[in-house]
Design a protein around this motif. Structure first.
Motif, PDB file in Angstrom:
ATOM      1  N   LYS A  65       8.579   9.976   4.700  1.00 37.94           N
ATOM      2  CA  LYS A  65       8.390  10.130   3.252  1.00 37.94           C
ATOM      3  C   LYS A  65       9.572  10.865   2.627  1.00 37.94           C
ATOM      4  O   LYS A  65       9.975  10.558   1.506  1.00 37.94           O
ATOM      5  N   CYS A  97       7.248  -1.019  -7.415  1.00 37.81           N
ATOM      6  CA  CYS A  97       5.964  -1.469  -6.863  1.00 37.81           C
ATOM      7  C   CYS A  97       6.176  -2.522  -5.779  1.00 37.81           C
ATOM      8  O   CYS A  97       5.466  -2.541  -4.769  1.00 37.81           O
ATOM      9  N   MET A 100       7.256  -0.820  -2.634  1.00 37.60           N
ATOM     10  CA  MET A 100       6.111  -0.129  -2.023  1.00 37.60           C
ATOM     11  C   MET A 100       5.207  -1.129  -1.301  1.00 37.60           C
ATOM     12  O   MET A 100       4.688  -0.829  -0.227  1.00 37.60           O
ATOM     13  N   ARG A 101       5.020  -2.330  -1.875  1.00 36.66           N
ATOM     14  CA  ARG A 101       4.231  -3.362  -1.193  1.00 36.66           C
ATOM     15  C   ARG A 101       4.848  -3.704   0.165  1.00 36.66           C
ATOM     16  O   ARG A 101       4.145  -3.872   1.164  1.00 36.66           O
ATOM     17  N   ARG A 104       4.208  -0.933   2.647  1.00 38.64           N
ATOM     18  CA  ARG A 104       2.783  -0.827   2.998  1.00 38.64           C
ATOM     19  C   ARG A 104       2.348  -1.837   4.054  1.00 38.64           C
ATOM     20  O   ARG A 104       1.281  -1.674   4.655  1.00 38.64           O
ATOM     21  N   ASP A 111       2.078   5.876  -0.865  1.00 35.54           N
ATOM     22  CA  ASP A 111       1.800   5.658  -2.292  1.00 35.54           C
ATOM     23  C   ASP A 111       2.763   6.512  -3.103  1.00 35.54           C
ATOM     24  O   ASP A 111       2.631   7.731  -3.175  1.00 35.54           O
ATOM     25  N   THR A 114       0.944   8.696  -6.157  1.00 33.74           N
ATOM     26  CA  THR A 114      -0.080   9.732  -6.009  1.00 33.74           C
ATOM     27  C   THR A 114       0.249  10.758  -4.925  1.00 33.74           C
ATOM     28  O   THR A 114      -0.244  11.887  -4.985  1.00 33.74           O
ATOM     29  N   ASP A 115       1.046  10.390  -3.958  1.00 28.71           N
ATOM     30  CA  ASP A 115       1.348  11.267  -2.827  1.00 28.71           C
ATOM     31  C   ASP A 115       2.165  12.480  -3.292  1.00 28.71           C
ATOM     32  O   ASP A 115       3.199  12.324  -3.947  1.00 28.71           O
ATOM     33  N   ARG A 122       8.750  10.726  -8.485  1.00 28.52           N
ATOM     34  CA  ARG A 122       8.010  10.327  -9.688  1.00 28.52           C
ATOM     35  C   ARG A 122       8.647  10.924 -10.940  1.00 28.52           C
ATOM     36  O   ARG A 122       8.728  10.274 -11.986  1.00 28.52           O
TER      37      ARG A 122
END
Length: 264
Positions: A65, A97, A100-101, A104, A111, A114-115, A122
């Motif tokens: 991360k 996005c 990120m897909r 994942r 995420d 939210t992470d 962010r």
């Protein structure tokens, strides 16, 4: 010979193929486009900059991360289109996005939004999107023009709509399916099913006939787990008895009869 109540046992390739269909082809292609942007950017940056290296596309799925956040912050500030121009705030978010897909598929717990470990990323993304928005980049949104009654009348009077030729009939079916059943994108038109029919002619003695359209699959409802509670489109269009020459019930029946003749 009696048929077995069970299908032939499936191999790992069959299971993999079934998993792939859970993600719409358009989404798969979009994800590939986003990762391609990352690949081009990271390759260029690593070869043209003497500082700390950023992740390559082959490293994204396995990265920590911390490394993801480090690289993503720089990516959203530096990525450009093929002409060297900045993307709009909406497109930038869309690209993030997509990446990120991609990640994942290997790290389901990732995420960006939210992470707590991505809080700095962010903040960077939020600041960059606000900057792009303030510059007016991408603020001109293209919208489809609404067809006025006068413009529709012109299509009929010029012979672009009607049943006087195969092309005119095909134009009419395409136009009226969009108008009456809200079929918007090309795939919805192309994927209309003839057997069993998604658009049925309902004729009952003493009542006005109508067309009954039932949605099969659409861009917003792919029929999987995510959409299992989402109601399908169910629309009725009644015959135009005041103007039979432009009645879509009649024109649709004519169109279907031509198809049946073609495939006999």
């Amino acid at each position: 010979m009696a048929r077995s109540r069970h299908a032939i046992p499936k191999c790992e390739e069959d299971i993999t193929a079934a998993r792939k269909t859970a993600v719409p082809l358009k989404t798969q292609q979009d994800t590939q486009w986003c990762v391609k942007l990352w690949m081009d950017w990271s390759t260029h940056r690593n070869s043209d900059y003497d500082g700390p290296k950023v992740l390559l596309d082959s490293q994204l799925k396995k990265a920590s991360k911390h490394d993801l956040s480090y690289s993503m912050e720089r990516f959203v500030l530096e990525v450009r289109n093929k002409h060297g121009n900045e993307y709009s705030a909406t497109t930038l978010h869309h690209i993030v996005c997509g990446i990120m897909r991609f990640i994942r598929s290997e790290q389901a717990f990732i995420d960006f939004f939210t992470d707590p470990e991505f809080v700095e990323f962010r903040q960077t993304l939020d600041g960059e999107m606000k900057r792009l928005q303030s510059k007016g980049i991408g603020s001109q949104i293209r919208k489809a023009e609404v067809l006025t009654p006068e413009e529709e009348e012109l299509l009929w009077t010029k012979g672009l709509l009607g049943d006087h030729s195969p092309q005119a009939l095909l134009n009419t079916v395409f136009f009226m399916n969009g108008l009456y059943f809200a079929l918007r994108n090309g795939s919805e038109h192309r994927n209309l099913r003839l057997n069993p029919p998604q658009i049925r002619v309902v004729e009952t003695s003493g009542k006005r006939p109508y067309l009954h359209y039932t949605e099969d699959i659409s861009k917003n409802n792919q029929g999987g787990l995510k959409h299992r509670k989402q109601a399908k489109k169910d629309v009725k269009h009644y015959a135009n008895e005041d103007n039979p020459s432009r009645c879509y019930v009649r024109l649709h029946k004519l169109y279907i009869s031509k198809l049946e003749y073609t495939y006999m």
